[in-house]
Motif scaffolding. Sequence first.
Motif, PDB file in Angstrom:
ATOM      1  N   CYS A  23       0.816  -1.221   0.000  1.00 35.22           N
ATOM      2  CA  CYS A  23       0.000   0.000   0.000  1.00 35.22           C
ATOM      3  C   CYS A  23       0.848   1.269   0.000  1.00 35.22           C
ATOM      4  N   ASP A  24       2.146   1.105  -0.160  1.00 29.12           N
ATOM      5  CA  ASP A  24       3.023   2.270  -0.214  1.00 29.12           C
ATOM      6  C   ASP A  24       2.920   2.923  -1.588  1.00 29.12           C
ATOM      7  N   PRO A  25       3.228   4.213  -1.692  1.00 26.99           N
ATOM      8  CA  PRO A  25       3.056   4.932  -2.969  1.00 26.99           C
ATOM      9  C   PRO A  25       3.764   4.278  -4.153  1.00 26.99           C
ATOM     10  N   LEU A  26       4.973   3.787  -3.965  1.00 23.34           N
ATOM     11  CA  LEU A  26       5.710   3.190  -5.079  1.00 23.34           C
ATOM     12  C   LEU A  26       5.011   1.924  -5.584  1.00 23.34           C
ATOM     13  N   SER A  27       4.561   1.078  -4.670  1.00 17.47           N
ATOM     14  CA  SER A  27       3.874  -0.158  -5.073  1.00 17.47           C
ATOM     15  C   SER A  27       2.514   0.129  -5.703  1.00 17.47           C
ATOM     16  N   LEU A  28       1.831   1.156  -5.200  1.00 20.29           N
ATOM     17  CA  LEU A  28       0.518   1.496  -5.751  1.00 20.29           C
ATOM     18  C   LEU A  28       0.617   1.944  -7.209  1.00 20.29           C
ATOM     19  N   GLU A  29       1.751   2.514  -7.582  1.00 19.60           N
ATOM     20  CA  GLU A  29       1.953   2.957  -8.966  1.00 19.60           C
ATOM     21  C   GLU A  29       1.901   1.782  -9.931  1.00 19.60           C
TER      22      GLU A  29
END
Length: 121
Positions: A23-29
């Motif tokens: 759920c971190d920004p990098l993974s959500l991308e």
Amino acid sequence: EGLQLLEEEPQNWPPRIRCSDACDPLSLESNHTRCLHRIRQALQHYRDLLGSDIFREQPQPQLETTMEQLLRHVQDGHGRPPRHLLAPTDEWEQPLQRHLALKRLRSFAAVISRVFNHGAR
């Protein structure tokens, strides 16, 4: 995939968002599937909890409605998720259980607001 959440395992219940849920920004991308899956599980849990005997003396209809609305936004196309009946609690336990549930829900709301805020950009 390891996405199954077993109710029988107390360390996995209530659902909590972990680093492995991406759920971190990098993974959500790149892929938001795991994160949304965990969010959906938690929303279902809190919706069911708000409709349980723990909140019979102090119902929270606005929170319950909000959980339903959020669930509609993160559905995976399988229709409305069924309600699960939770095990009844002793009357003396209910105030503490209610307090803990609302405290956890507040923390969960803070986390998912960051996820949804990132997704809105």
